[in-house]
Design an enzyme around this catalytic site. Structure first.
Site, mmCIF file in Angstrom:
data_model
loop_
_atom_site.group_PDB
_atom_site.id
_atom_site.type_symbol
_atom_site.label_atom_id
_atom_site.label_comp_id
_atom_site.label_asym_id
_atom_site.label_seq_id
_atom_site.Cartn_x
_atom_site.Cartn_y
_atom_site.Cartn_z
ATOM 1 N N CYS A 64 2.483 -1.275 -9.033
ATOM 2 C CA CYS A 64 3.805 -1.766 -8.655
ATOM 3 C C CYS A 64 4.498 -2.414 -9.852
ATOM 4 O O CYS A 64 4.770 -3.614 -9.843
ATOM 5 C CB CYS A 64 3.686 -2.768 -7.518
ATOM 6 S SG CYS A 64 2.890 -2.100 -6.059
ATOM 7 N N CYS A 68 0.866 -1.178 0.000
ATOM 8 C CA CYS A 68 0.000 0.000 0.000
ATOM 9 C C CYS A 68 0.904 1.230 0.000
ATOM 10 O O CYS A 68 2.121 1.117 0.022
ATOM 11 C CB CYS A 68 -1.001 -0.006 1.141
ATOM 12 S SG CYS A 68 -0.316 0.151 2.782
ATOM 13 N N CYS A 74 -5.490 0.909 -2.627
ATOM 14 C CA CYS A 74 -5.165 2.337 -2.626
ATOM 15 C C CYS A 74 -4.683 2.806 -3.991
ATOM 16 O O CYS A 74 -4.108 3.883 -4.106
ATOM 17 C CB CYS A 74 -4.145 2.644 -1.543
ATOM 18 S SG CYS A 74 -2.816 1.441 -1.432
#
Length: 136
Positions: free
Chosen positions: A89, A10, A85
């Site tokens: 990545c 996150c 959120c």
């Protein structure tokens, strides 16, 4: 046999991802190794998360060595789980990616925090079952 590695990601690595790492270690360490990290970390784990995890599960995250970490501190990862959120990545190669869509309880009351913790527990148990049964 080497266990698969799961990274819970996150933004700040201070609340939901830390809870997931702790519950992964407590509830699924026989199936996968749990890690967490954030894209822009805070200096400490959320104190409400620490307090409630200690109260609900007897887990002391700081005493167990948990602390906010950046993505570059992760080992090789097999499964990336984002907490909801909107964190992308792309720098973490993994066999599987999923988003749990969890609301951040930071700044909310204990009932909201506990509901999020219980959602994470449910998702950890589900992930454990799917990995154990090779359903991923």
């Amino acid at each position: 046999m080497t266990l698969p590695t799961v990274a819970f990601i996150c933004t700040h690595n201070s609340c939901r991802s830390q809870i997931a790492e702790a519950l992964g270690r407590a509830l699924a360490s026989d199936v996968f190794m749990s890690y967490s990290a954030g894209t822009t970390i805070k200096s400490d784990i959320n104190p409400d998360a620490v307090r409630l995890m200690r109260s609900l599960y007897g887990i002391d995250m700081p005493a167990n060595g948990q602390h906010p970490k950046t993505l570059d501190q992760l080992p090789r990862i097999d499964v990336v789980v984002t907490m909801g959120c909107g964190v992308a990545c792309p720098v973490i190669p993994a066999r599987l990616r999923e988003d749990w869509g969890l609301e951040d309880p930071t700044g909310k009351d204990d009932a909201a925090f506990t509901a999020t913790i219980r959602d994470i527990e449910r998702d950890i148990r589900d992930l454990r079952s799917r990995l154990l049964n090779h359903q991923m």
